[in-house]
Design an enzyme around this catalytic site. Sequence first.
Site, PDB file in Angstrom:
ATOM      1  N   HIS A 123      -7.332  -7.887   5.692  1.00 21.42           N
ATOM      2  CA  HIS A 123      -8.677  -8.195   5.210  1.00 21.42           C
ATOM      3  C   HIS A 123      -8.702  -9.364   4.228  1.00 21.42           C
ATOM      4  O   HIS A 123      -9.757  -9.932   3.961  1.00 21.42           O
ATOM      5  CB  HIS A 123      -9.337  -6.947   4.591  1.00 21.42           C
ATOM      6  CG  HIS A 123      -8.840  -6.574   3.229  1.00 21.42           C
ATOM      7  ND1 HIS A 123      -7.927  -5.561   3.014  1.00 21.42           N
ATOM      8  CD2 HIS A 123      -9.141  -7.054   2.003  1.00 21.42           C
ATOM      9  CE1 HIS A 123      -7.700  -5.438   1.727  1.00 21.42           C
ATOM     10  NE2 HIS A 123      -8.413  -6.341   1.080  1.00 21.42           N
ATOM     11  N   ASP A 153      -3.984  -2.707   8.337  1.00 23.09           N
ATOM     12  CA  ASP A 153      -4.476  -3.748   7.430  1.00 23.09           C
ATOM     13  C   ASP A 153      -3.341  -4.617   6.912  1.00 23.09           C
ATOM     14  O   ASP A 153      -3.303  -4.985   5.739  1.00 23.09           O
ATOM     15  CB  ASP A 153      -5.242  -3.122   6.261  1.00 23.09           C
ATOM     16  CG  ASP A 153      -6.144  -4.139   5.559  1.00 23.09           C
ATOM     17  OD1 ASP A 153      -6.353  -5.231   6.129  1.00 23.09           O
ATOM     18  OD2 ASP A 153      -6.604  -3.854   4.439  1.00 23.09           O
ATOM     19  N   ASN A 225      -5.998  -7.993  -6.016  1.00 24.02           N
ATOM     20  CA  ASN A 225      -4.666  -7.405  -5.899  1.00 24.02           C
ATOM     21  C   ASN A 225      -4.313  -7.097  -4.445  1.00 24.02           C
ATOM     22  O   ASN A 225      -3.145  -6.841  -4.125  1.00 24.02           O
ATOM     23  CB  ASN A 225      -4.554  -6.107  -6.696  1.00 24.02           C
ATOM     24  CG  ASN A 225      -4.173  -6.318  -8.141  1.00 24.02           C
ATOM     25  OD1 ASN A 225      -4.952  -6.038  -9.041  1.00 24.02           O
ATOM     26  ND2 ASN A 225      -2.971  -6.837  -8.374  1.00 24.02           N
ATOM     27  N   SER A 226      -5.312  -7.084  -3.576  1.00 25.40           N
ATOM     28  CA  SER A 226      -5.073  -6.715  -2.178  1.00 25.40           C
ATOM     29  C   SER A 226      -3.982  -7.590  -1.570  1.00 25.40           C
ATOM     30  O   SER A 226      -4.019  -8.820  -1.672  1.00 25.40           O
ATOM     31  CB  SER A 226      -6.357  -6.880  -1.361  1.00 25.40           C
ATOM     32  OG  SER A 226      -7.315  -5.934  -1.731  1.00 25.40           O
ATOM     33  N   VAL A 283      -2.370  11.144  25.821  1.00 26.12           N
ATOM     34  CA  VAL A 283      -3.090  12.416  25.741  1.00 26.12           C
ATOM     35  C   VAL A 283      -4.182  12.299  24.691  1.00 26.12           C
ATOM     36  O   VAL A 283      -4.123  11.444  23.804  1.00 26.12           O
ATOM     37  CB  VAL A 283      -2.159  13.593  25.349  1.00 26.12           C
ATOM     38  CG1 VAL A 283      -1.150  13.892  26.434  1.00 26.12           C
ATOM     39  CG2 VAL A 283      -1.450  13.316  24.018  1.00 26.12           C
TER      40      VAL A 283
END
Length: 491
Positions: A123, A153, A225-226, A283
């Site tokens: 992101h 992410d 900080n991401s 499945v």
Amino acid sequence: MTNVIPFSNETQNSKFRLLFVALIGAFALLLQTITADARGAPESFADLAEAVSPAVVNITTTTIVEASADNSPLVPEGSPFEDFFREFSDRGGQGGNRAPRRSQALGSGFVISEDGYIVTNNHVIEGADEIEIEFFEGFTLPATLVGTDPKTDIAVLKVESDKPLVFVAFGDSDVARMGDWVMAMGNPLGQGFSISAGIVSQRGRALQGAYDDYIQTDAAINRGNSGGPLFNMDGEVIGVNTAILSPNGGSIGIGFSMASNVVTRVTDQLIEFGETRRGWLGVKIQNVSDDVAEAMGLDSASGALITDVPEGPSKEAGIEAGDVIVSFDGKDVEDANALVRTVGEAEVGKAVRVVVFRDGKTKTLMVTLGRREEAEKVAFPTSEEDAPAVVEDTELFGLTVAPLTDETREQLGVAAGTNGLAVMAVDETSEAYTKGLRAGDVIVEAGQEPVASPADLSARAEQAREAGRKTVLLLVRRAGEPRFVALSVDE
């Protein structure tokens, strides 16, 4: 004759004092050792921060926002300046045909190899036209996108440098314990390189993805900080800072870092293939609840209950709807989420042993795994048609049911030739309603046997009673999607 000379009181007291002092000293030394082991933190984080900082980067992304022909004013509707801006727009001003503009965003990342591979969050760079990397020493380099994995992410970038870059290594997130000290580093709120310290608050957190395995920490993590690293005290990356839980957008001590043992598998595949390659069992599954376990005769509510088996690896191997997967490739299956993560981590094309619980006993089958990314391109047919008109029906379990007809099959999007019972109405005071059954659902099995009429459903309930079971297991489809529901058969 041997004389026994008793100690005087003074001598005895002296001995006792020496022994007491020795015991106190030993205890203090032991307590100091235990405290140091439990604390596991240095007196300062300065040495650690100095060692890892050169490998941590700030990321600036630029997105070109296309020109807009929108002539609406740039102020809220009803503003006293609305007329002024509309007049300005009509004269061909900025509010009319706006020129393309550059939008910038900030994030963090870290270098994982001397030749310039960088890990961050998807992101952070999603939709970016330009990506610029700022290093701790002060120089900047442009970056290219190697690959992304929106499911975890995670994104991998690449920069070209004239000299080898300082990098950090991944650690084993599985050995991190609640209470261990950790240090986060990044570019919070665009303030530049900074660190925060805290502890591992919990492990194994799942937010919303099938492959989630987050470390929760109280180390301060904020916007910017991401994509930055979460370090253990050995300077190893055990997590990638990804999200926070906050009512105001700022840190309140609940941050989440994607566990390194998930990230390493993703980054290795992105670097090698430019995309992820996850195993696919083929499945549809759900968790085993207590009442479902009782209805099936399972000892505990664990494993993954198969609700459907489309064309694919499992169908070819003989796995059936109603089976409960209790072991996959030698690992016990705790629940449906655990199975998804384990299968996703497995190698595409690998033949694995799958142990299923069927008809009161276990059965081992060999399944050659497919690739999830390819399988996801093939969707299950679904339909969102309205519930059918009422035909001859019967009420059981608080459900008004009727056999499927050609008309109701078409209305409910059920394949031609499929047998079952259409749910025409549900008593809102019934257990069935509480467990989510609604008009328009289709019951195709009861007690793991097909049902084509209300009499079949009643017979399955009676068989469950005679077998001493408290519930009967129904296989229900809604808009093509299957799930199991256990209903009480107590009179």
